[in-house]
Structure formats: C-alpha cells, structure tokens
Design an enzyme around this catalytic site. Structure first.
Site, PDB file in Angstrom:
ATOM      1  N   HIS A 122    -123.700 -46.595  26.808  1.00 43.35           N
ATOM      2  CA  HIS A 122    -122.394 -45.931  26.924  1.00 43.35           C
ATOM      3  C   HIS A 122    -122.572 -44.415  26.973  1.00 43.35           C
ATOM      4  O   HIS A 122    -121.948 -43.720  27.757  1.00 43.35           O
ATOM      5  CB  HIS A 122    -121.500 -46.235  25.710  1.00 43.35           C
ATOM      6  CG  HIS A 122    -121.062 -47.659  25.591  1.00 43.35           C
ATOM      7  ND1 HIS A 122    -121.422 -48.450  24.524  1.00 43.35           N
ATOM      8  CD2 HIS A 122    -120.274 -48.416  26.374  1.00 43.35           C
ATOM      9  CE1 HIS A 122    -120.878 -49.638  24.659  1.00 43.35           C
ATOM     10  NE2 HIS A 122    -120.170 -49.660  25.776  1.00 43.35           N
ATOM     11  N   GLY A 133    -115.918 -50.020  22.638  1.00 39.18           N
ATOM     12  CA  GLY A 133    -116.473 -49.509  21.388  1.00 39.18           C
ATOM     13  C   GLY A 133    -117.849 -50.086  21.089  1.00 39.18           C
ATOM     14  O   GLY A 133    -118.511 -50.625  21.979  1.00 39.18           O
ATOM     15  N   ASP A 153    -123.037 -55.098  33.758  1.00 35.18           N
ATOM     16  CA  ASP A 153    -121.921 -55.958  34.158  1.00 35.18           C
ATOM     17  C   ASP A 153    -121.714 -55.787  35.658  1.00 35.18           C
ATOM     18  O   ASP A 153    -120.693 -55.249  36.103  1.00 35.18           O
ATOM     19  CB  ASP A 153    -120.667 -55.557  33.381  1.00 35.18           C
ATOM     20  CG  ASP A 153    -120.871 -55.736  31.894  1.00 35.18           C
ATOM     21  OD1 ASP A 153    -120.936 -56.888  31.449  1.00 35.18           O
ATOM     22  OD2 ASP A 153    -120.999 -54.721  31.185  1.00 35.18           O
ATOM     23  N   GLN A 174    -118.602 -57.244  37.198  1.00 37.16           N
ATOM     24  CA  GLN A 174    -117.440 -56.417  36.830  1.00 37.16           C
ATOM     25  C   GLN A 174    -117.380 -55.158  37.698  1.00 37.16           C
ATOM     26  O   GLN A 174    -116.314 -54.774  38.195  1.00 37.16           O
ATOM     27  CB  GLN A 174    -117.534 -56.045  35.354  1.00 37.16           C
ATOM     28  CG  GLN A 174    -116.561 -54.965  34.911  1.00 37.16           C
ATOM     29  CD  GLN A 174    -116.566 -54.734  33.422  1.00 37.16           C
ATOM     30  OE1 GLN A 174    -115.965 -55.487  32.675  1.00 37.16           O
ATOM     31  NE2 GLN A 174    -117.228 -53.686  32.956  1.00 37.16           N
TER      32      GLN A 174
HETATM   33  O1  PAF Z   1    -117.208 -53.403  30.155  1.00 35.56           O
HETATM   34  C1  PAF Z   1    -116.399 -53.321  29.202  1.00 35.56           C
HETATM   35  O2  PAF Z   1    -116.710 -52.859  28.106  1.00 35.56           O
HETATM   36  C2  PAF Z   1    -114.980 -53.823  29.417  1.00 35.56           C
HETATM   37  O3  PAF Z   1    -114.967 -54.945  30.254  1.00 35.56           O
HETATM   38  C3  PAF Z   1    -114.020 -52.752  29.934  1.00 35.56           C
HETATM   39  C4  PAF Z   1    -114.418 -52.261  31.311  1.00 35.56           C
HETATM   40  C5  PAF Z   1    -114.004 -51.573  28.951  1.00 35.56           C
HETATM   41  C6  PAF Z   1    -112.601 -53.309  30.024  1.00 35.56           C
HETATM   42  O4  PAF Z   1    -112.147 -53.753  28.792  1.00 35.56           O
END
Ligand code: PAF
Length: 282
Positions: free
Chosen positions: A37, A31, A152, A155
C-alpha cells in the site's frame, strides 16, 4: 495528515484546497496497510498535488461473512504509518452509512465478462461489490489518478473497464506486487497467518515461478495437473483455483497463442485464510 470521517467534510475541504491545476491521486484501501500500500501511496505523492487514501472495509464485496468479520481492522496503526510517510496525506475513513447512505447493497455491473472468471466465479457478487464501492469513492473524491496493485490483477482490469464504461476522467495506474522476503505477496490477510503459516505460504509464489518456467515446454493441462498435485500434498493448504488466462480478457487459456500475453492466477486457503497471487508468463 488530515482525517475525514464523512464525505461532506472531505468534499468541503477539497473545494477549499483545489483549483483547476490541482491533481488528486487516490489510493483506495481496506486498511491493515503494508509496504505494498505504502508504495502505491508514494507513487501518488510523487505525481499529484494532493494524495487521498481511503480506509474502508467494504461489506458488499465479501461473499463470506466470516471473512468480513475477521478482516483486520487496524485504523490507529494505519494512521501512524500514513502520518510518518507524509504529513500532507488526506485520509477518508468513513463508516458504512457515510458511504452507502443507508442502502448497503451492490449495484450490478457488466464488465464484459471479466467479472465471470476466477475471483468472480469463486466469490459470487464480489466484483459487483468492488465496482459499487470504487465508483462511489470515485464520485466523492474525483481523482485524477487512481492507484491499484497488480496482486489483484482481475480487480485492476475491472476498474479499468469501469472507468471505460462510465467514461470517467480518471487514469488507472497499476503498480507491481510487493513481496515479503520469502516471496509471499503482501496482503492485509497475511496478518491473520501464524508465523509458521506465513513461512510455509512461500510455496504459493514458488509454485507460480515453477509454472512460469514450465510454460514454454509443457501444455496448460499438464501444468494445471502438476499444480493440483503440489497442493494435494500440503495438509494446511487447499487450492481454490489455479488458472492460466489471457491478460486482456482473462479468458482461460487452453492452447497457447504466442501473440497473446498470459498470466497464471492462483487462490489458496491456508487453513481458513484465503490468499491470491499472480505472475505474468510471457
Ligand atoms: O483492493 C482492495 O483493497 C479493495 O478491493 C478496494 C479496491 C479498496 C475496494 O474496497
């Protein structure tokens, strides 16, 4: 825009609207949606028959309770942004119990060492939390394509590894970093910065750009020392880490091997707010 608060209702709806030709694009978020996003979501809308956005602040990936408590939660304005972007977007915004079904704990993952560097070192348990939630969401949504931002980067590499290890039939699509006018990487946490902090946080990206121009002429040790000095002189900033690492393995680089790809990674506290950024170096 359709909003689902439970996985059961979402799964039921997807059963009705999909067939063997349907492609599902999935954008997981916590969010506080920003243009970064929205660009992931636009990418998904262009390339899939259905786009699903999850909005869920995942408790298991926060190692710092204050960070979890203060994480911006702006569901109403997020929904307005999604609605005005495209009415066909499906939103999954569950509560903790709907996703974790009463057991809010992380599973443990072996991401071949990717999880032990940088964010993994400085935020213990973080990637077990990320792996847990993303795997749960993948199981619920069963996307064809899943979209993640390069800010990220660690990630992103970990999600690719998750898909590889669990042999999930999902394409992980990486999307470039979106930046504010002054170069600051867009992040939901930027919402928590004061206007002055938001302006002065431009130093993070500026430092990374300077690192990029030093990369060919100075040693990694010299560059690291230089970055540490930059932040020692900034009263409101505290360097959490700066690293130059190989893109594929995320192993810290000591000596540059010109046949490998490298990135600079940085995490900085602006007062109590932790920001990260990255640039590719070669
Ligand atoms: O990057 C993010 O916002 C979060 O790490 C994710 C991938 C939505 C997982 O909670």
């Amino acid at each position: 825009m359709l909003l689902f608060e439970t996985q059961l209702a979402l799964i039921e709806h997807l059963k009705h609207i999909s067939n063997s030709k349907t492609t599902i694009g999935f954008v997981p978020t916590m969010g506080a949606l920003h243009e970064g996003h929205l660009s992931l979501i636009e990418n998904s809308l262009k390339n899939n028959s259905i786009t699903i956005v999850s909005v869920f602040v995942n408790p298991t990936q926060f190692n710092n309770p204050e960070d979890l408590e203060k994480y911006p939660r702006t569901l109403e304005s997020d929904l307005l942004k999604l609605e005005s972007l495209n009415e066909s977007i499906i939103v999954y915004a569950p509560n903790v119990d709907d996703v974790y079904e009463g057991k809010t704990v992380s599973n443990q993952f072996d991401f071949d060492g990717l999880e032990n560097q940088m964010e993994g070192k400085f935020r213990p348990g973080h990637f077990d939390g990320v792996g847990t939630i993303v795997k749960l969401l993948f199981e619920i949504i069963k996307p064809t394509n899943a979209y993640f931002g390069e800010k990220d980067f660690q990630q992103l590499q970990i999600i690719k590894k998750l898909v590889e290890k669990f042999i999930l039939p999902i394409n992980v699509i990486s999307c470039p970093i979106f930046r504010e006018k002054n170069g600051l990487a867009m992040s939901s946490r930027n919402e928590r910065l004061s206007p002055n902090e938001r302006q002065s946080a431009a130093i993070i990206y500026k430092t990374l750009l300077d690192v990029k121009s030093k990369f060919n002429s100075e040693s990694v040790a010299e560059i690291k020392k230089w970055v540490a000095q930059i932040f020692e002189n900034q009263i409101d900033f505290k360097l959490d880490y700066f690293e130059i690492a190989e893109e594929a393995t995320l192993m810290p680089c000591k000596e540059i091997n010109p046949s490998k790809k490298y990135r600079a990674f940085i995490a900085v506290f602006v007062n109590n707010i932790r920001l990260i950024d990255t640039v590719s170096l070669n």
